[in-house]
Design an enzyme around this catalytic site. Sequence first.
Site, mmCIF file in Angstrom:
data_model
loop_
_atom_site.group_PDB
_atom_site.id
_atom_site.type_symbol
_atom_site.label_atom_id
_atom_site.label_comp_id
_atom_site.label_asym_id
_atom_site.label_seq_id
_atom_site.Cartn_x
_atom_site.Cartn_y
_atom_site.Cartn_z
ATOM 1 N N ASN A 92 0.872 -1.181 0.000
ATOM 2 C CA ASN A 92 0.000 0.000 0.000
ATOM 3 C C ASN A 92 0.908 1.230 0.000
ATOM 4 O OD1 ASN A 92 -1.758 2.074 0.548
ATOM 5 N ND2 ASN A 92 -2.316 1.364 2.605
ATOM 6 N N TRP A 93 1.025 1.840 -1.163
ATOM 7 C CA TRP A 93 1.961 2.974 -1.293
ATOM 8 C C TRP A 93 1.423 4.231 -0.611
ATOM 9 C CZ3 TRP A 93 3.945 2.981 -7.108
ATOM 10 C CH2 TRP A 93 4.569 1.744 -7.371
ATOM 11 N N LYS A 94 0.148 4.228 -0.253
ATOM 12 C CA LYS A 94 -0.502 5.417 0.321
ATOM 13 C C LYS A 94 -0.290 6.616 -0.630
ATOM 14 C CE LYS A 94 -0.155 3.315 4.789
ATOM 15 N NZ LYS A 94 -0.015 3.440 6.223
ATOM 16 N N HIS A 104 -9.458 1.119 4.968
ATOM 17 C CA HIS A 104 -8.174 1.305 5.658
ATOM 18 C C HIS A 104 -8.378 2.259 6.827
ATOM 19 C CE1 HIS A 104 -4.104 2.641 6.482
ATOM 20 N NE2 HIS A 104 -3.717 1.498 5.942
ATOM 21 N N GLU A 161 -6.803 4.693 7.873
ATOM 22 C CA GLU A 161 -6.637 6.124 7.560
ATOM 23 C C GLU A 161 -7.893 6.673 6.894
ATOM 24 O OE1 GLU A 161 -2.857 5.679 5.544
ATOM 25 O OE2 GLU A 161 -1.993 5.102 7.471
ATOM 26 N N GLU A 172 -5.333 -4.820 10.759
ATOM 27 C CA GLU A 172 -4.334 -3.768 10.908
ATOM 28 C C GLU A 172 -4.591 -3.017 12.213
ATOM 29 O OE1 GLU A 172 -2.484 -2.780 6.926
ATOM 30 O OE2 GLU A 172 -4.118 -1.395 7.218
ATOM 31 N N GLY A 218 2.447 2.458 10.780
ATOM 32 C CA GLY A 218 3.376 3.564 10.584
ATOM 33 C C GLY A 218 4.065 4.022 11.862
ATOM 34 N N SER A 243 3.435 -1.975 10.393
ATOM 35 C CA SER A 243 4.885 -2.013 10.593
ATOM 36 C C SER A 243 5.505 -3.390 10.329
ATOM 37 C CB SER A 243 5.250 -1.520 11.999
ATOM 38 O OG SER A 243 4.845 -0.174 12.161
ATOM 39 N N GLY A 280 2.845 -1.096 4.311
ATOM 40 C CA GLY A 280 2.878 0.320 3.977
ATOM 41 C C GLY A 280 4.310 0.756 3.687
ATOM 42 N N GLY A 281 4.942 1.379 4.672
ATOM 43 C CA GLY A 281 6.266 1.985 4.487
ATOM 44 C C GLY A 281 7.277 1.083 3.792
HETATM 45 P P1 PGA Z 1 2.876 0.402 7.682
HETATM 46 O O1 PGA Z 1 1.404 0.576 7.075
HETATM 47 O O2 PGA Z 1 3.411 -0.910 7.133
HETATM 48 O O3 PGA Z 1 3.640 1.597 7.207
HETATM 49 O O4 PGA Z 1 2.716 0.347 9.170
HETATM 50 C C1 PGA Z 1 0.543 -0.522 6.930
HETATM 51 C C2 PGA Z 1 -0.758 -0.059 6.307
HETATM 52 O O5 PGA Z 1 -1.258 1.005 6.670
HETATM 53 O O6 PGA Z 1 -1.313 -0.760 5.434
#
Ligand code: PGA
Length: 253
Positions: free
Chosen positions: A9-11, A97, A99, A169, A175, A214, A235-236
């Site tokens: 997930n590149w966000k 998600h 967010e 999640e 993050g 994470s 994510g990251g």
């Molecule tokens: P993260 O994000 O790996 O940066 O913690 C995961 C996500 O939000 O899908």
Amino acid sequence: MRRPMVAGNWKMNGNREMAGNLISEIDRGLSVELATSVEVLVCPPYVLLESTGALCSDTPMKLGAQNLDIHESGAFTGEISGPMLLDCGCEYVIVGHSERRALFGDTDELVGIKTRAAFEKGLVPIVCVGETQEEREKGVMANVVSRQLEAVFSETQGNVFPKALVAYEPVWAIGTGLTASEAQAQEVHALIRERLSQVSAEAADSTRILYGGSVKPENAEGLFGQPDIDGGLIGGASLHAQDFIDIISAAKS
Ligand code: PGA
């Protein structure tokens, strides 16, 4: 047998140059054997979907979006529909998600409707659930995750599963560098699988449940080794080719 998936997930990150470099580096690290045993997905921002999809077309990587609108078309300025995502080459879409839930008003009900809209249009939804730090401390984690799933079951009669995926999640791990321990993650994954048994035995047995929050090369193998964890939503670390490849390798059974 559930084939593991690792989804990036590149966000709201990247541009065409970055996407070109990232996709070719990941592709170089994906052996045929690895790509056969693990399904690999990238979910770039909307404006990069088409160009990234073209880059992925000669690779084993599949394309997903990060969100969708519930309508098919019409006067919804700034929104993107399921049919538009399909037209760009998406097979998957992330729904709910944390967010989106925390920052953009995606309620449990809306997440259920988005899941149905995605599925009806031929996209495979990846439905995100998870509790906040405060909810975990209050001991209501199971209620929160169950409530989020129930909303999806009630909008879809559950028949999106086992094709749709669930991503657990924990919001406190996204993050932040904090990760659920293997035991904490497995406990919730088992709970999700138990809830899926309300839909059908097939949904419980065959739905892939990803862990997100994470995930890094250092912790991926332990998490993915848990019986009810079928890969990850990353994510990251999905923005770094070598980390992403190492995480994919950790999902290989
Ligand atoms: P993260 O994000 O790996 O940066 O913690 C995961 C996500 O939000 O899908």
